[in-house]
Each structure stands twice: as structure tokens, then as C-alpha cells.
Design a protein around this motif. Sequence first.
Motif, PDB file in Angstrom:
ATOM      1  N   GLU A  91       0.856  -1.195   0.000  1.00 11.72           N
ATOM      2  CA  GLU A  91       0.000   0.000   0.000  1.00 11.72           C
ATOM      3  C   GLU A  91       0.883   1.234   0.000  1.00 11.72           C
ATOM      4  O   GLU A  91       1.872   1.295   0.715  1.00 11.72           O
ATOM      5  CB  GLU A  91      -0.892   0.012   1.241  1.00 11.72           C
ATOM      6  N   GLN A 108      -0.443   4.395 -16.407  1.00 22.47           N
ATOM      7  CA  GLN A 108      -1.148   3.878 -15.232  1.00 22.47           C
ATOM      8  C   GLN A 108      -1.773   2.558 -15.625  1.00 22.47           C
ATOM      9  O   GLN A 108      -2.538   2.484 -16.578  1.00 22.47           O
ATOM     10  CB  GLN A 108      -2.236   4.842 -14.767  1.00 22.47           C
ATOM     11  N   SER A 110      -3.903  -0.455 -13.808  1.00 21.32           N
ATOM     12  CA  SER A 110      -4.558  -0.849 -12.565  1.00 21.32           C
ATOM     13  C   SER A 110      -5.810  -1.649 -12.878  1.00 21.32           C
ATOM     14  O   SER A 110      -6.379  -1.535 -13.956  1.00 21.32           O
ATOM     15  CB  SER A 110      -4.910   0.392 -11.732  1.00 21.32           C
ATOM     16  N   ARG A 111      -6.215  -2.469 -11.920  1.00 20.07           N
ATOM     17  CA  ARG A 111      -7.474  -3.214 -12.062  1.00 20.07           C
ATOM     18  C   ARG A 111      -8.649  -2.310 -11.727  1.00 20.07           C
ATOM     19  O   ARG A 111      -9.733  -2.465 -12.245  1.00 20.07           O
ATOM     20  CB  ARG A 111      -7.457  -4.443 -11.165  1.00 20.07           C
ATOM     21  N   ALA A 113      -9.324   1.984 -10.863  1.00 18.52           N
ATOM     22  CA  ALA A 113      -8.821   3.332 -10.655  1.00 18.52           C
ATOM     23  C   ALA A 113     -10.001   4.220 -10.295  1.00 18.52           C
ATOM     24  O   ALA A 113     -11.015   4.205 -10.975  1.00 18.52           O
ATOM     25  CB  ALA A 113      -8.116   3.860 -11.908  1.00 18.52           C
TER      26      ALA A 113
END
Length: 188
Positions: A91, A108, A110-111, A113
Amino acid sequence: MLAITGERCLVQDETGTREAARAISCLIQPQAEDEVLVVASGRRVFILAVLTRAGLGDATLSLPDRAASLAIAAPSIALSATARLGLEAPEVAVTSRRFHLVADVLTQISRLASVVGDALTTVVGRQSTVAQRIEVTSQERNTAIAGIDSERIGTHLSQTELTTVSAAVETHLARDDIRLDAKRVTIG
């Protein structure tokens, strides 16, 4: 220093080989064959600092207690790397009154956002969006286009309570037919 096994360090000095613990002030994690500064306090031996290292001299900053946290506090802190700066953690939290990110290329991945804010302003020279599905929910939407607004749509379905179009010239082209289904159609 002779060897390291976990947090256990073996050092050799004029009295022989002894086990030594890292002092809390020794933030550079020792490696085998480092030259270290050692102090003896009674029966305990402490490594105070790593003095020299063979090879590239790569180093890891860490505390002797792996469960302890490290904080750096100063009015201003700068991190600088000539090749790469990596942050890796389960984290990452950034708290700031102002946050500036300047990059030539920003990626970016990400799964999920999420951007939550009172105001979001995006200024770009060109924007491309590729998505399987886009959903927009809004209380109000205003679009101002200075040039051409062009759409290619497979099927267009629009449900509105009131539609007002104001144009100097409006042209509708259809390959087969145009249908107007209403109780009343007024032209003119």
C-alpha cells in the motif's frame, strides 16, 4: 566482517571472531566482506557503521529490527535517481495539500482506478479513449466544441424528455428512410 546469517553478523578483530549486532544507528545493511566499525560494550559487540565495500558499493538502508518503521522528517526532502526510482509496497499513501506530477510519459496500469474530487480539470492536446464500455452519470453536462463534432455510431438510441436543436443549417441524411413517430409534427 566475515559472514551474515539472517540478522546474525560474524566479525573478526584483533581478539578473534565474534558475533555482533547492528546498532540502531547503522542504517546501511552490512554484507559479507564489508569493512565495518565495531565497538564492544561489555560482552556485547555492535556494528556502528559500514566503512567500505568491495565492488559497486550498492547499499540497502534498513533498520536492524525488521518490524520497526523508518521515518524521515525535514522541512524539505529530495529523492534523485539518474536511472530509475522505484517504490514498492502493498500500500502506498500520499497525503499532501498540493501534489504535482510532471512526466514526459505517464502510464497507469490498474485493475481499479478511482478519482474522487470536487473539481477535475484535464487539459490535453489530443485525447484517445479505447474502452469496451463507457458509462457516464451526471446531473448536468455541457459540451462546447469550437470545430467539428463527428460521430460514427453503429446504433444510436436516445431517450430524452425535451430536445432542442438550434442551428443555422441542419442536415439529416438517411440511406433508406427517416421516421418521425409523434402525436404531432410541426415544421415551419
